[in-house]
Design a protein around this motif. Structure first.
Motif, mmCIF file in Angstrom:
data_model
loop_
_atom_site.group_PDB
_atom_site.id
_atom_site.type_symbol
_atom_site.label_atom_id
_atom_site.label_comp_id
_atom_site.label_asym_id
_atom_site.label_seq_id
_atom_site.Cartn_x
_atom_site.Cartn_y
_atom_site.Cartn_z
ATOM 1 N N PHE A 159 0.801 5.954 18.101
ATOM 2 C CA PHE A 159 -0.199 5.488 17.289
ATOM 3 C C PHE A 159 -0.296 6.196 15.907
ATOM 4 O O PHE A 159 0.011 7.461 15.906
ATOM 5 N N TYR A 160 -0.250 5.685 14.692
ATOM 6 C CA TYR A 160 0.052 6.531 13.484
ATOM 7 C C TYR A 160 -1.661 6.188 12.586
ATOM 8 O O TYR A 160 -2.144 5.070 12.771
ATOM 9 N N ARG A 161 -1.946 7.380 11.903
ATOM 10 C CA ARG A 161 -3.277 7.146 11.313
ATOM 11 C C ARG A 161 -3.338 8.355 10.236
ATOM 12 O O ARG A 161 -2.319 9.323 10.285
ATOM 13 N N ILE A 162 -4.217 8.108 9.101
ATOM 14 C CA ILE A 162 -4.190 9.082 8.020
ATOM 15 C C ILE A 162 -5.306 10.164 8.605
ATOM 16 O O ILE A 162 -6.291 9.551 9.433
ATOM 17 N N ASN A 163 -4.969 11.206 8.502
ATOM 18 C CA ASN A 163 -5.774 12.557 9.131
ATOM 19 C C ASN A 163 -7.031 12.229 7.998
ATOM 20 O O ASN A 163 -7.084 13.037 7.108
ATOM 21 N N ALA A 164 -8.129 12.024 8.738
ATOM 22 C CA ALA A 164 -9.269 11.926 7.929
ATOM 23 C C ALA A 164 -10.513 13.139 8.000
ATOM 24 O O ALA A 164 -11.420 13.218 7.540
ATOM 25 N N GLY A 165 -9.834 13.940 8.984
ATOM 26 C CA GLY A 165 -10.705 15.100 9.265
ATOM 27 C C GLY A 165 -10.422 16.572 8.840
ATOM 28 O O GLY A 165 -10.840 17.394 8.448
ATOM 29 N N GLU A 205 0.752 -1.267 -0.044
ATOM 30 C CA GLU A 205 -0.030 0.150 -0.029
ATOM 31 C C GLU A 205 0.822 1.308 -0.004
ATOM 32 O O GLU A 205 1.866 1.245 0.887
ATOM 33 N N ASP A 206 0.567 2.382 -0.658
ATOM 34 C CA ASP A 206 1.097 3.534 -0.773
ATOM 35 C C ASP A 206 0.428 4.566 0.020
ATOM 36 O O ASP A 206 -0.694 4.875 -0.285
ATOM 37 N N ILE A 207 0.869 4.979 1.377
ATOM 38 C CA ILE A 207 0.188 6.223 2.030
ATOM 39 C C ILE A 207 0.863 7.420 1.946
ATOM 40 O O ILE A 207 0.695 8.389 2.674
ATOM 41 N N SER A 208 2.072 7.584 0.961
ATOM 42 C CA SER A 208 2.766 8.836 1.166
ATOM 43 C C SER A 208 2.019 10.050 0.643
ATOM 44 O O SER A 208 2.430 11.278 1.064
ATOM 45 N N LYS A 209 0.879 9.805 0.060
ATOM 46 C CA LYS A 209 0.257 11.004 -0.546
ATOM 47 C C LYS A 209 -0.878 11.537 0.550
ATOM 48 O O LYS A 209 -1.757 12.538 0.429
ATOM 49 N N TYR A 210 -1.245 10.538 1.652
ATOM 50 C CA TYR A 210 -1.998 11.150 2.643
ATOM 51 C C TYR A 210 -1.463 11.898 3.783
ATOM 52 O O TYR A 210 -0.309 11.699 4.218
ATOM 53 N N PRO A 211 -2.236 12.858 4.466
ATOM 54 C CA PRO A 211 -1.743 13.777 5.657
ATOM 55 C C PRO A 211 -1.839 12.629 6.484
ATOM 56 O O PRO A 211 -2.786 12.187 7.077
ATOM 57 N N SER A 224 4.779 14.058 8.507
ATOM 58 C CA SER A 224 5.133 13.981 7.049
ATOM 59 C C SER A 224 5.507 12.466 6.769
ATOM 60 O O SER A 224 6.091 11.742 7.683
ATOM 61 N N PHE A 225 5.232 11.873 5.668
ATOM 62 C CA PHE A 225 5.498 10.767 5.375
ATOM 63 C C PHE A 225 7.001 10.457 5.424
ATOM 64 O O PHE A 225 7.499 9.256 5.559
ATOM 65 N N GLU A 226 7.620 11.676 4.822
ATOM 66 C CA GLU A 226 9.139 11.312 4.702
ATOM 67 C C GLU A 226 9.868 11.398 6.105
ATOM 68 O O GLU A 226 10.717 10.617 6.018
ATOM 69 N N GLU A 227 9.362 11.997 6.959
ATOM 70 C CA GLU A 227 10.009 11.808 8.354
ATOM 71 C C GLU A 227 9.653 10.640 8.879
ATOM 72 O O GLU A 227 10.422 9.962 9.689
ATOM 73 N N LEU A 228 8.542 9.996 8.767
ATOM 74 C CA LEU A 228 7.887 8.758 9.223
ATOM 75 C C LEU A 228 8.908 7.765 8.519
ATOM 76 O O LEU A 228 9.292 6.479 9.275
ATOM 77 N N GLN A 229 9.130 7.813 7.252
ATOM 78 C CA GLN A 229 9.779 7.008 6.650
ATOM 79 C C GLN A 229 11.412 6.769 7.060
ATOM 80 O O GLN A 229 11.856 5.612 7.172
ATOM 81 N N LYS A 230 12.021 7.827 7.283
ATOM 82 C CA LYS A 230 13.285 7.928 7.615
ATOM 83 C C LYS A 230 13.581 7.605 9.132
ATOM 84 O O LYS A 230 14.330 6.977 9.615
ATOM 85 N N THR A 231 12.413 7.756 10.169
ATOM 86 C CA THR A 231 12.604 7.638 11.632
ATOM 87 C C THR A 231 12.224 6.204 11.777
ATOM 88 O O THR A 231 12.634 5.620 12.855
ATOM 89 N N LYS A 273 4.413 -3.952 5.653
ATOM 90 C CA LYS A 273 3.150 -4.185 5.012
ATOM 91 C C LYS A 273 1.843 -4.270 5.916
ATOM 92 O O LYS A 273 0.983 -3.729 5.385
ATOM 93 N N THR A 274 2.032 -4.937 6.905
ATOM 94 C CA THR A 274 0.790 -4.675 7.992
ATOM 95 C C THR A 274 0.480 -3.274 8.250
ATOM 96 O O THR A 274 -0.584 -2.999 8.269
ATOM 97 N N PHE A 275 1.653 -2.508 8.697
ATOM 98 C CA PHE A 275 1.556 -1.222 9.165
ATOM 99 C C PHE A 275 0.571 -0.365 8.061
ATOM 100 O O PHE A 275 -0.452 0.300 8.104
ATOM 101 N N LEU A 276 1.244 -0.650 6.714
ATOM 102 C CA LEU A 276 0.608 0.371 5.617
ATOM 103 C C LEU A 276 -0.684 0.057 5.341
ATOM 104 O O LEU A 276 -1.577 0.709 4.948
ATOM 105 N N GLY A 277 -0.786 -1.469 5.003
ATOM 106 C CA GLY A 277 -2.321 -1.871 4.986
ATOM 107 C C GLY A 277 -3.398 -1.448 6.043
ATOM 108 O O GLY A 277 -4.477 -0.917 5.727
ATOM 109 N N VAL A 278 -2.967 -1.561 7.352
ATOM 110 C CA VAL A 278 -3.768 -1.134 8.499
ATOM 111 C C VAL A 278 -4.162 0.532 8.386
ATOM 112 O O VAL A 278 -5.271 0.799 8.391
ATOM 113 N N VAL A 279 -2.957 1.238 8.104
ATOM 114 C CA VAL A 279 -3.352 2.609 8.060
ATOM 115 C C VAL A 279 -4.068 2.854 6.838
ATOM 116 O O VAL A 279 -5.055 3.748 6.977
#
Length: 73
Positions: free
Chosen positions: A67-73, A11-17, A31-38, A49-55
């Motif tokens: 906890f990490y999530r996509i900002n849906a609001g 799953e690609d979540i890089s375009k989501y807040p 940011s996805f970039e910060e999450l990716q690096k750290t 794979k599990t993280f990306l699919g769940v989020v």
């Protein structure tokens, strides 16, 4: 989508807040970039794979102290 070592696309979540929270009461932007690096760069392919699919499916996922999530609001 990003392929894993077996060329299976993940799953690609890089375009989501994205947001993170230590306790579900206060969510801060990350940011996805910060999450990716750290965090994500240190995960095994299976855990990633599990993280990306769940989020991507709208749920929160705990990694380390947050906890990490996509900002849906």
């Amino acid at each position: 989508m990003t392929p894993d070592q077996y060329h299976i696309e993940m799953e690609d979540i890089s375009k989501y807040p994205l947001q993170r929270s230590a306790d579900y009461s206060f969510w801060e932007e990350i940011s996805f970039e910060e999450l990716q690096k750290t965090i994500l760069a240190k995960l095994t392919d299976e855990k990633l794979k599990t993280f990306l699919g769940v989020v991507r499916n709208g749920s929160a996922f705990k990694l380390g102290d947050y906890f990490y999530r996509i900002n849906a609001g």
